[in-house]
Design a protein around this motif. Structure first.
Motif, PDB file in Angstrom:
ATOM      1  N   PHE A   1      -5.500 -10.952  -9.717  1.00 31.62           N
ATOM      2  CA  PHE A   1      -4.684 -11.473  -8.634  1.00 31.62           C
ATOM      3  C   PHE A   1      -5.487 -11.476  -7.338  1.00 31.62           C
ATOM      4  O   PHE A   1      -6.372 -10.637  -7.134  1.00 31.62           O
ATOM      5  CB  PHE A   1      -3.449 -10.594  -8.390  1.00 31.62           C
ATOM      6  CG  PHE A   1      -2.489 -10.495  -9.538  1.00 31.62           C
ATOM      7  CD1 PHE A   1      -2.618  -9.481 -10.481  1.00 31.62           C
ATOM      8  CD2 PHE A   1      -1.435 -11.381  -9.658  1.00 31.62           C
ATOM      9  CE1 PHE A   1      -1.718  -9.366 -11.527  1.00 31.62           C
ATOM     10  CE2 PHE A   1      -0.528 -11.278 -10.710  1.00 31.62           C
ATOM     11  CZ  PHE A   1      -0.677 -10.266 -11.641  1.00 31.62           C
TER      12      PHE A   1
ATOM     13  N   GLN B   1      -4.517 -11.097  -3.358  1.00 30.84           N
ATOM     14  CA  GLN B   1      -3.460 -10.837  -2.386  1.00 30.84           C
ATOM     15  C   GLN B   1      -3.918 -11.356  -1.034  1.00 30.84           C
ATOM     16  O   GLN B   1      -4.888 -10.849  -0.467  1.00 30.84           O
ATOM     17  CB  GLN B   1      -3.113  -9.358  -2.301  1.00 30.84           C
ATOM     18  CG  GLN B   1      -1.860  -9.083  -1.476  1.00 30.84           C
ATOM     19  CD  GLN B   1      -1.285  -7.710  -1.720  1.00 30.84           C
ATOM     20  OE1 GLN B   1      -1.996  -6.715  -1.789  1.00 30.84           O
ATOM     21  NE2 GLN B   1       0.044  -7.632  -1.855  1.00 30.84           N
TER      22      GLN B   1
ATOM     23  N   TRP C   1      -1.009 -12.399   3.969  1.00 32.96           N
ATOM     24  CA  TRP C   1       0.435 -12.315   4.149  1.00 32.96           C
ATOM     25  C   TRP C   1       1.089 -11.470   3.067  1.00 32.96           C
ATOM     26  O   TRP C   1       2.293 -11.308   3.049  1.00 32.96           O
ATOM     27  CB  TRP C   1       1.034 -13.720   4.163  1.00 32.96           C
ATOM     28  CG  TRP C   1       0.542 -14.518   5.342  1.00 32.96           C
ATOM     29  CD1 TRP C   1       1.065 -14.567   6.586  1.00 32.96           C
ATOM     30  CD2 TRP C   1      -0.636 -15.330   5.362  1.00 32.96           C
ATOM     31  NE1 TRP C   1       0.298 -15.379   7.382  1.00 32.96           N
ATOM     32  CE2 TRP C   1      -0.747 -15.859   6.665  1.00 32.96           C
ATOM     33  CE3 TRP C   1      -1.603 -15.661   4.414  1.00 32.96           C
ATOM     34  CZ2 TRP C   1      -1.799 -16.703   7.044  1.00 32.96           C
ATOM     35  CZ3 TRP C   1      -2.637 -16.503   4.786  1.00 32.96           C
ATOM     36  CH2 TRP C   1      -2.721 -17.004   6.086  1.00 32.96           C
ATOM     37  N   GLY C   2       0.290 -10.920   2.166  1.00 28.53           N
ATOM     38  CA  GLY C   2       0.815 -10.019   1.147  1.00 28.53           C
ATOM     39  C   GLY C   2       1.194 -10.656  -0.166  1.00 28.53           C
ATOM     40  O   GLY C   2       1.590  -9.963  -1.104  1.00 28.53           O
ATOM     41  N   GLN C   3       1.108 -11.960  -0.269  1.00 28.06           N
ATOM     42  CA  GLN C   3       1.483 -12.651  -1.499  1.00 28.06           C
ATOM     43  C   GLN C   3       0.442 -12.402  -2.578  1.00 28.06           C
ATOM     44  O   GLN C   3      -0.762 -12.552  -2.337  1.00 28.06           O
ATOM     45  CB  GLN C   3       1.602 -14.152  -1.249  1.00 28.06           C
ATOM     46  CG  GLN C   3       1.828 -14.984  -2.497  1.00 28.06           C
ATOM     47  CD  GLN C   3       3.288 -15.117  -2.888  1.00 28.06           C
ATOM     48  OE1 GLN C   3       4.111 -15.484  -2.078  1.00 28.06           O
ATOM     49  NE2 GLN C   3       3.586 -14.820  -4.143  1.00 28.06           N
ATOM     50  N   LEU C   4       0.888 -12.014  -3.761  1.00 22.33           N
ATOM     51  CA  LEU C   4       0.006 -11.858  -4.916  1.00 22.33           C
ATOM     52  C   LEU C   4      -0.052 -13.184  -5.664  1.00 22.33           C
ATOM     53  O   LEU C   4       0.953 -13.664  -6.166  1.00 22.33           O
ATOM     54  CB  LEU C   4       0.537 -10.778  -5.850  1.00 22.33           C
ATOM     55  CG  LEU C   4       0.141  -9.345  -5.567  1.00 22.33           C
ATOM     56  CD1 LEU C   4       0.906  -8.394  -6.455  1.00 22.33           C
ATOM     57  CD2 LEU C   4      -1.357  -9.144  -5.758  1.00 22.33           C
TER      58      LEU C   4
ATOM     59  N   ASN D   1      -1.604 -15.420  -8.723  1.00 22.00           N
ATOM     60  CA  ASN D   1      -2.241 -15.311 -10.034  1.00 22.00           C
ATOM     61  C   ASN D   1      -3.549 -16.103 -10.062  1.00 22.00           C
ATOM     62  O   ASN D   1      -3.569 -17.289  -9.713  1.00 22.00           O
ATOM     63  CB  ASN D   1      -1.310 -15.865 -11.114  1.00 22.00           C
ATOM     64  CG  ASN D   1      -0.101 -14.996 -11.333  1.00 22.00           C
ATOM     65  OD1 ASN D   1       0.530 -14.567 -10.372  1.00 22.00           O
ATOM     66  ND2 ASN D   1       0.228 -14.744 -12.579  1.00 22.00           N
TER      67      ASN D   1
ATOM     68  N   PHE E   1      -7.040  -7.798  -7.074  1.00 24.93           N
ATOM     69  CA  PHE E   1      -6.567  -6.755  -7.988  1.00 24.93           C
ATOM     70  C   PHE E   1      -6.717  -7.209  -9.430  1.00 24.93           C
ATOM     71  O   PHE E   1      -6.487  -8.377  -9.752  1.00 24.93           O
ATOM     72  CB  PHE E   1      -5.088  -6.452  -7.754  1.00 24.93           C
ATOM     73  CG  PHE E   1      -4.768  -5.732  -6.483  1.00 24.93           C
ATOM     74  CD1 PHE E   1      -4.278  -6.425  -5.383  1.00 24.93           C
ATOM     75  CD2 PHE E   1      -4.952  -4.366  -6.378  1.00 24.93           C
ATOM     76  CE1 PHE E   1      -3.967  -5.763  -4.206  1.00 24.93           C
ATOM     77  CE2 PHE E   1      -4.643  -3.694  -5.206  1.00 24.93           C
ATOM     78  CZ  PHE E   1      -4.158  -4.401  -4.120  1.00 24.93           C
TER      79      PHE E   1
ATOM     80  N   GLN F   1      -7.131  -0.205  -7.677  1.00 25.25           N
ATOM     81  CA  GLN F   1      -6.976   0.000  -6.241  1.00 25.25           C
ATOM     82  C   GLN F   1      -7.382  -1.227  -5.435  1.00 25.25           C
ATOM     83  O   GLN F   1      -7.165  -1.278  -4.233  1.00 25.25           O
ATOM     84  CB  GLN F   1      -7.813   1.202  -5.783  1.00 25.25           C
ATOM     85  CG  GLN F   1      -7.271   2.532  -6.294  1.00 25.25           C
ATOM     86  CD  GLN F   1      -5.939   2.881  -5.647  1.00 25.25           C
ATOM     87  OE1 GLN F   1      -4.873   2.497  -6.132  1.00 25.25           O
ATOM     88  NE2 GLN F   1      -5.996   3.608  -4.558  1.00 25.25           N
TER      89      GLN F   1
END
Lengths: 114, 110
Positions: B35, B37, B40-43, B45, B86, B102
């Motif tokens: 992923f 990120q 803006w925090g969006q994960l 794919n 990630f 992490q």
């Protein structure tokens, strides 16, 4: 195809208050997850639903957190009462066996507890 | 449960450079996802890659399941590639619950 929807996007509350988050998964996805992501860490699973049943809630702090998915579609996650350490991003994800269990995430709700 | 380690933790590069991110896991897996990120925090794919190699534009990924690692390659980096990457694998074989590393924080400077 619409993605996973979440609301609100941001929430600021005082400690000991309660808060609720909403998630609507991708249409047809039977499995729904709630993750907590604390700043600087990877997401951690809180609870997994299969349709309207709980599959795994082993890491959900049940004294203050609750979640439901009554009709097997959308879901709410509640925190009552909130603590400072609950400040995090709450992510909802969904999946289906038809996509080999690849998980798709919503935009998340950023919670700040003051 | 399975342990996931990512390296390096931080990577700073100039635009146009290539990079390799690594994900090691402690047990056999039948599912691995990468992923991105965004700020803006969006994960987002990137790849579902339990084994083998896949490519999508400037990104490619290779998972060697028998040796318990996966690599994400980013070529000709752009500033929009910045963010945290990630990898995630199932908690135990056959489970759907994902365990995340992490992350690797990638910064691409213009």
């Amino acid at each position: 195809e619409a993605g996973v929807a979440q609301s609100p996007r941001y929430k600021i509350i005082e400690k000991r208050q309660s808060v609720a988050f909403w998630c609507n998964p991708i249409s047809g996805h039977a499995t729904l997850y709630w993750y907590q992501q604390i700043l600087g860490q990877g997401p951690k699973l809180l609870i997994q639903f299969q349709n309207n049943g709980v599959v795994d809630d082993s890491q959900l702090p049940k004294d203050r957190f609750s979640a439901e998915r009554l009709k097997g579609v959308d879901s709410t996650l509640k925190i009552q009462p909130a603590k400072l350490e609950d400040s995090a991003v709450y992510l909802c994800a969904s999946t289906t066996v038809l996509s080999y269990n690849e998980q798709f995430f919503g935009p998340g709700t950023r919670l700040t507890v003051l | 449960g399975i342990q996931v380690e990512q390296s390096p933790p931080d990577l700073i590069l100039q635009e146009g450079a290539n990079s390799t991110l690594r994900c090691n896991f402690s047990d056999s897996v039948n599912n691995l996802q990468w992923f991105h990120q965004n700020p803006w925090g969006q994960l987002i794919n990137l790849f579902y890659i339990p084994s083998g190699t896949k490519q999508n534009g400037r990104l490619s990924a290779t998972t060697v399941a028998t040796e318990r690692y996966s690599l994400l390659y980013i070529s000709s980096s752009q500033t929009t590639d910045s963010g945290v990457y990630f990898c995630a694998v199932p908690y135990i074989q056959g489970a759907q619950k994902l365990v995340f590393g992490q992350g690797t924080r990638l910064t691409i400077n213009p």
